[in-house]
Design a protein around this motif. Structure first.
Motif, PDB file in Angstrom:
ATOM      1  N   VAL A 230       2.638  -0.839  -5.353  1.00  0.00           N
ATOM      2  CA  VAL A 230       4.098  -0.804  -5.232  1.00  0.00           C
ATOM      3  C   VAL A 230       4.646   0.496  -5.818  1.00  0.00           C
ATOM      4  O   VAL A 230       5.532   1.135  -5.231  1.00  0.00           O
ATOM      5  CB  VAL A 230       4.731  -2.028  -5.916  1.00  0.00           C
ATOM      6  CG1 VAL A 230       6.253  -1.932  -5.900  1.00  0.00           C
ATOM      7  CG2 VAL A 230       4.287  -3.316  -5.231  1.00  0.00           C
ATOM      8  N   SER A 231       4.109   0.924  -6.958  1.00  0.00           N
ATOM      9  CA  SER A 231       4.569   2.171  -7.583  1.00  0.00           C
ATOM     10  C   SER A 231       4.290   3.378  -6.696  1.00  0.00           C
ATOM     11  O   SER A 231       5.097   4.319  -6.648  1.00  0.00           O
ATOM     12  CB  SER A 231       3.890   2.351  -8.945  1.00  0.00           C
ATOM     13  OG  SER A 231       4.282   1.343  -9.845  1.00  0.00           O
ATOM     14  N   MET A 232       3.178   3.368  -6.005  1.00  0.00           N
ATOM     15  CA  MET A 232       2.852   4.475  -5.102  1.00  0.00           C
ATOM     16  C   MET A 232       3.851   4.546  -3.952  1.00  0.00           C
ATOM     17  O   MET A 232       4.233   5.639  -3.514  1.00  0.00           O
ATOM     18  CB  MET A 232       1.417   4.316  -4.577  1.00  0.00           C
ATOM     19  CG  MET A 232       0.358   4.520  -5.649  1.00  0.00           C
ATOM     20  SD  MET A 232      -1.334   4.198  -5.066  1.00  0.00           S
ATOM     21  CE  MET A 232      -1.584   5.600  -3.955  1.00  0.00           C
ATOM     22  N   VAL A 233       4.291   3.389  -3.461  1.00  0.00           N
ATOM     23  CA  VAL A 233       5.305   3.388  -2.397  1.00  0.00           C
ATOM     24  C   VAL A 233       6.629   3.919  -2.938  1.00  0.00           C
ATOM     25  O   VAL A 233       7.328   4.689  -2.275  1.00  0.00           O
ATOM     26  CB  VAL A 233       5.488   1.973  -1.816  1.00  0.00           C
ATOM     27  CG1 VAL A 233       6.546   1.984  -0.713  1.00  0.00           C
ATOM     28  CG2 VAL A 233       4.172   1.437  -1.269  1.00  0.00           C
ATOM     29  N   VAL A 234       6.974   3.534  -4.163  1.00  0.00           N
ATOM     30  CA  VAL A 234       8.201   4.037  -4.792  1.00  0.00           C
ATOM     31  C   VAL A 234       8.180   5.555  -4.848  1.00  0.00           C
ATOM     32  O   VAL A 234       9.211   6.218  -4.643  1.00  0.00           O
ATOM     33  CB  VAL A 234       8.365   3.439  -6.204  1.00  0.00           C
ATOM     34  CG1 VAL A 234       9.510   4.129  -6.954  1.00  0.00           C
ATOM     35  CG2 VAL A 234       8.629   1.938  -6.123  1.00  0.00           C
ATOM     36  N   GLN A 235       7.003   6.135  -5.091  1.00  0.00           N
ATOM     37  CA  GLN A 235       6.870   7.592  -5.180  1.00  0.00           C
ATOM     38  C   GLN A 235       6.745   8.264  -3.816  1.00  0.00           C
ATOM     39  O   GLN A 235       6.570   9.483  -3.732  1.00  0.00           O
ATOM     40  CB  GLN A 235       5.648   7.949  -6.043  1.00  0.00           C
ATOM     41  CG  GLN A 235       5.775   7.523  -7.496  1.00  0.00           C
ATOM     42  CD  GLN A 235       6.966   8.151  -8.188  1.00  0.00           C
ATOM     43  OE1 GLN A 235       7.268   9.328  -7.984  1.00  0.00           O
ATOM     44  NE2 GLN A 235       7.661   7.354  -9.003  1.00  0.00           N
ATOM     45  N   GLY A 236       6.819   7.491  -2.752  1.00  0.00           N
ATOM     46  CA  GLY A 236       6.799   8.071  -1.415  1.00  0.00           C
ATOM     47  C   GLY A 236       5.438   8.464  -0.908  1.00  0.00           C
ATOM     48  O   GLY A 236       5.323   9.279   0.022  1.00  0.00           O
ATOM     49  N   LEU A 237       4.363   7.891  -1.482  1.00  0.00           N
ATOM     50  CA  LEU A 237       3.016   8.275  -1.077  1.00  0.00           C
ATOM     51  C   LEU A 237       2.556   7.591   0.205  1.00  0.00           C
ATOM     52  O   LEU A 237       1.511   7.940   0.750  1.00  0.00           O
ATOM     53  CB  LEU A 237       2.027   7.965  -2.203  1.00  0.00           C
ATOM     54  CG  LEU A 237       2.209   8.801  -3.478  1.00  0.00           C
ATOM     55  CD1 LEU A 237       1.269   8.327  -4.576  1.00  0.00           C
ATOM     56  CD2 LEU A 237       1.956  10.270  -3.165  1.00  0.00           C
ATOM     57  N   GLY A 238       3.310   6.628   0.678  1.00  0.00           N
ATOM     58  CA  GLY A 238       2.938   5.945   1.904  1.00  0.00           C
ATOM     59  C   GLY A 238       3.613   4.600   2.004  1.00  0.00           C
ATOM     60  O   GLY A 238       4.524   4.280   1.238  1.00  0.00           O
ATOM     61  N   ALA A 239       3.163   3.808   2.990  1.00  0.00           N
ATOM     62  CA  ALA A 239       3.656   2.443   3.180  1.00  0.00           C
ATOM     63  C   ALA A 239       2.552   1.477   2.769  1.00  0.00           C
ATOM     64  O   ALA A 239       1.368   1.739   3.017  1.00  0.00           O
ATOM     65  CB  ALA A 239       4.045   2.217   4.635  1.00  0.00           C
ATOM     66  N   ALA A 240       2.930   0.390   2.139  1.00  0.00           N
ATOM     67  CA  ALA A 240       1.944  -0.577   1.656  1.00  0.00           C
ATOM     68  C   ALA A 240       1.927  -1.811   2.529  1.00  0.00           C
ATOM     69  O   ALA A 240       2.958  -2.232   3.074  1.00  0.00           O
ATOM     70  CB  ALA A 240       2.251  -0.977   0.222  1.00  0.00           C
ATOM     71  N   ILE A 241       0.738  -2.389   2.669  1.00  0.00           N
ATOM     72  CA  ILE A 241       0.586  -3.708   3.293  1.00  0.00           C
ATOM     73  C   ILE A 241      -0.064  -4.611   2.257  1.00  0.00           C
ATOM     74  O   ILE A 241      -1.174  -4.327   1.791  1.00  0.00           O
ATOM     75  CB  ILE A 241      -0.288  -3.641   4.560  1.00  0.00           C
ATOM     76  CG1 ILE A 241       0.301  -2.670   5.583  1.00  0.00           C
ATOM     77  CG2 ILE A 241      -0.442  -5.038   5.170  1.00  0.00           C
ATOM     78  CD1 ILE A 241      -0.580  -2.470   6.811  1.00  0.00           C
ATOM     79  N   LEU A 242       0.612  -5.673   1.896  1.00  0.00           N
ATOM     80  CA  LEU A 242       0.088  -6.611   0.904  1.00  0.00           C
ATOM     81  C   LEU A 242       0.837  -7.929   0.998  1.00  0.00           C
ATOM     82  O   LEU A 242       1.915  -8.004   1.586  1.00  0.00           O
ATOM     83  CB  LEU A 242       0.167  -6.032  -0.513  1.00  0.00           C
ATOM     84  CG  LEU A 242       1.508  -5.873  -1.225  1.00  0.00           C
ATOM     85  CD1 LEU A 242       1.268  -5.446  -2.676  1.00  0.00           C
ATOM     86  CD2 LEU A 242       2.388  -4.843  -0.554  1.00  0.00           C
ATOM     87  N   PRO A 243       0.271  -9.000   0.423  1.00  0.00           N
ATOM     88  CA  PRO A 243       0.962 -10.288   0.481  1.00  0.00           C
ATOM     89  C   PRO A 243       2.314 -10.220  -0.227  1.00  0.00           C
ATOM     90  O   PRO A 243       2.467  -9.510  -1.228  1.00  0.00           O
ATOM     91  CB  PRO A 243       0.009 -11.235  -0.253  1.00  0.00           C
ATOM     92  CG  PRO A 243      -1.329 -10.579  -0.159  1.00  0.00           C
ATOM     93  CD  PRO A 243      -1.057  -9.115  -0.216  1.00  0.00           C
TER      94      PRO A 243
END
Length: 299
Positions: A230-243
């Motif tokens: 989630v933190s990586m998405v906040v930093q704009g590193l990509g989109a996450a797929i997770l439950p």
């Protein structure tokens, strides 16, 4: 007349008498003030007498109310004694329950259930062991390191299981995402480097599901910790797929979407089918399933 009296009415009467206030009594009983008022009004109607004198300075027992409140307190004490005797017979006045689970269950489901269980059975100890994957949870059950565990359904026949909730996989887009549609398509998802959980189960499930895409998708990162994803998405590193349960709480600014083709995991609780379970384990399962509606609302 007396066969109409309900235990809930006696509890409401005693609570108001102790707190001398309807709203405070309602808070103590964890019900609405109107429910307390209705319970006492119905009790007074059934008995045909006024039990409480209401006024600006609170509620106070009438002379007959004092005598009836004393009887109500005695009845409630007897009920408590009956419950304690039953618990002693069932072996619930002590012991422990060992629980194996994965992080999202430990974070979002167990705290409320354990709080209720501790309230009902304060002398039963509860231990929790967190695992990174449901496979490890099931192994803990097989090896006797846990009495019950949270896993994915369907499970093998060696376990007796109960469904708890269905948790859909979601896509988290970074704050810089310009997507304005309510539904995400594969082409829009392909515009981002993907960040997915690295646990075998989630990784395999997501990779297999992404084969339904009609355009190439790039899994750039596989990360073990949900909070790191989630933190990586906040930093704009990509989109996450997770439950969804693993993503909660979704930080402000991130956009959450269901996958173009929905994917879900079914979470259940399991015990070994051929194991002799203690009364404490069955008591915990009973509290868990009774709390199911609250669990679904809370998450």
């Amino acid at each position: 007349m007396t066969n109409k009296i309900k235990i809930s009415q006696l509890r409401a009467l005693v609570a108001v008498a102790e707190h001398e206030n309807f709203s405070t009594a309602a808070l103590h009983l964890e019900i609405s003030q109107s429910a307390v008022s209705h319970a006492i009004a119905a009790l007074e109607e059934d008995l045909g007498v006024v039990l409480l004198a209401r006024g600006r300075h609170g509620a106070h027992p009438t002379p007959v109310g004092k005598r009836i409140i004393a009887h109500a307190q005695h009845v409630l004490q007897l009920l408590d004694t009956m419950a304690k005797e039953a618990n002693l017979e069932k072996g619930l006045d002590g012991g422990q329950v060992q629980i194996a689970c994965f992080r999202s269950v430990a974070t979002h489901i167990l705290p409320a259930v354990i709080a209720q269980f501790r309230s009902d059975f304060p002398k039963i100890a509860v231990t929790i062991t967190e695992h990174y994957d449901y496979i490890n949870v099931e192994q803990a059950l097989r090896e006797g390191h846990a009495d019950l565990g949270f896993t994915y359904l369907p499970a093998s026949d060696e376990f007796e299981t109960w469904e708890l909730l269905r948790d859909d996989y979601i896509v988290l887009l970074p704050p810089t995402a310009s997507t304005t549609t309510q539904k995400l398509n594969w082409k829009q998802l392909a515009a981002y480097p993907l960040i997915v959980p690295s646990t075998n189960t989630c990784s395999i499930r997501i990779r297999n599901h992404l084969r339904f895409s009609d355009c190439p998708l790039n899994i750039a990162y596989e990360v073990r910790e949900d909070s790191t994803i989630v933190s990586m998405v906040v930093q704009g590193l990509g989109a996450a797929i997770l439950p969804r349960l693993a993503a909660e709480p979704v930080p402000l600014g991130l956009q959450a979407f269901t996958l173009p083709i929905p994917l879900e995991r079914i979470i259940g609780v399991a015990v070994l089918a051929d194991a002799l379970q203690s009364p404490a384990v069955f008591a915990f399962l009973d509290v868990l399933m009774k709390s199911k509606q609250f669990v679904l609302t809370a998450v």
